[in-house]
Design an enzyme around this catalytic site. Structure first.
Site, PDB file in Angstrom:
ATOM      1  CG  ASP A  50      -3.871 -12.823   9.131  1.00  0.00           C
ATOM      2  OD1 ASP A  50      -4.048 -14.074   8.920  1.00  0.00           O
ATOM      3  OD2 ASP A  50      -4.076 -12.700  10.365  1.00  0.00           O
ATOM      4  CE  LYS A  86      -4.257   1.903   0.349  1.00  0.00           C
ATOM      5  NZ  LYS A  86      -5.122   1.828  -1.003  1.00  0.00           N
ATOM      6  CG  ASP A 101      -6.808  -0.448  -2.502  1.00  0.00           C
ATOM      7  OD1 ASP A 101      -5.525  -0.859  -2.594  1.00  0.00           O
ATOM      8  OD2 ASP A 101      -7.351   0.555  -2.357  1.00  0.00           O
TER       9      ASP A 101
END
Ligand code: NAD
Length: 343
Positions: A231, A174, A207
């Site tokens: 995770d 990110k 995303d």
């Protein structure tokens, strides 16, 4: 003879671990299971989720097969899973998702290996409450990402891709928002990628990656990412192949290897003899591959895939009409593996 620390774990753990042990023994390979109690079971028995004998056993055996451990949400003790990963510096978490025939999943031919940095990021455990006038007014969690930790996991991913003849590594991050932490992770991944020109490399923002994994999963091969993203994405990739009952993971450090299911202790189905044992059995397959027992690993894997594809001796998460429980599924698998090992 392999000396293995065996942690049955909490919730559905003991029932699926019991099946996995029988399945591994059905190969004829000898194991010396060093049974240890950790997690909630150890809190009740010893008042400590990781008693010292567990640590000593892992230090000695260096091989661990572990059931899921419950971590209370919010207060209470820190995650035992995270503590074990940090204690033994199990920096690499390998979570392959490979399609099974015969599941409800609309996705076919999924073969994605997710490699997750396992001890840094938001799971480093650096967090605290800010209390003013006896009132908690805020809290802070620090995502620790180091250059050396990023180098280590990115190199692990490329070495894995090279050894298993995989075509592409995708770094997931990110870096547009978390510029310092995942920005450095991306920079390191790009540097390491240049050392492996034979392996294609690209990167994706987390995303967009989540969306694309559902829209075009075939565009992913090996994914390397930071702890929290890994995770979450590994539950997503488990969903792509038919659910948490089917995926396993290996945690590697310099000298200790710990194998477990991706799923947790599933309190909602505990004690009902309906937990799918395949995920923990797959963890056993990864253990066998790790120690070089290729024939046994292949036999268990083929029998497990065959059983799921037939959809007759399977737990309700795979086929509610099969009317088959955890133990019956295990018995069928054991008998097939014994036959497969004779060939
Ligand atoms: P979970 O994975 O236990 O369960 C999520 C859902 O998947 C539940 O509906 C459950 O019934 C189902 N499920 C999971 N395993 C299954 C199986 N083998 N067969 C059939 N269905 C299965 O996740 P959760 O409910 O969020 O977590 C429960 C506890 O487990 C928490 O305390 C959590 O911290 C812990 N946990 C431990 C590990 C680990 O030990 N590695 C991993 C994840 C969660």
């Amino acid at each position: 003879m392999y000396n293995v620390t065996l942690i049955p774990g909490d919730g559905i753990g003991p029932s699926v671990i019991d099946v996995a042990v029988k399945v591994l023994q059905a190969t004829g390979i000898e194991f010396n299971w060093d049974r240890q109690v950790a997690g909630m079971a150890a809190v009740y028995e010893f008042g400590n989720p990781i008693p010292e004998p567990v640590i000593e056993s892992i230090r000695k055996n260096k091989l661990v097969l572990k059931g899921p451990l419950t971590t209370p949400v919010g207060g209470g003790y820190r995650s035992v899973n995270v503590a074990l990963r940090q204690e033994f510096q199990l920096y690499a978490n390998l979570r392959p998702a490979v399609s099974f025939q015969g599941t409800k999943s609309p996705f076919k031919n999924i073969d994605i290996t997710l490699i997750r940095e396992n001890i840094e990021g938001l799971y480093a455990g650096i967090e605290h409450d800010i209390i003013i006038d006896n009132q908690k007014i805020a809290a802070e969690s620090i995502a620790l990402v180091t250059r050396s930790g990023s180098e280590r996991i990115c190199r692990f991913a490329f070495e894995y891709a090279k050894k298993h003849k995989r075509k592409k590594v995708t770094a997931v991050h990110k870096a547009n928002i978390l510029k310092c932490t995942t920005g450095m992770f991306l920079e390191v991944a790009q540097e390491i990628a240049r050392e492996y020109p034979e392996i294609e490399f690209d990167d994706k923002i987390i995303d967009a990656c989540a969306m694309q994994l559902v829209m075009a999963p075939e565009s992913y091969d090996v994914i390397v990412t930071t702890n929290l993203f890994g995770d979450i994405l590994s539950d997503l990739t488990s969903g792509l192949i038919g659910g948490l009952g089917l995926t396993a993971g290996a945690n590697f450090g310099e000298d200790v290897a710990l194998f477990e299911a991706v799923h947790g202790s599933a309190p909602d189905i505990t004690g009902q003899n309906i937990a799918n044992p395949i995920a923990v059995i797959k963890a056993g397959v990864m253990l066998l591959q790790h120690v070089g027992e290729k024939k046994a690993a292949k036999a268990i894997n083929s029998c497990a895939h065959e059983l799921v594809a037939e959809s007759k001796y399977v737990t309700p998460d795979l086929n509610p009409k099969a009317n088959c429980g955890t133990r019956a599924m295990g018995r069928e698998l054991v008998s097939r593996i014994k036959n497969a090992m004779k060939k």
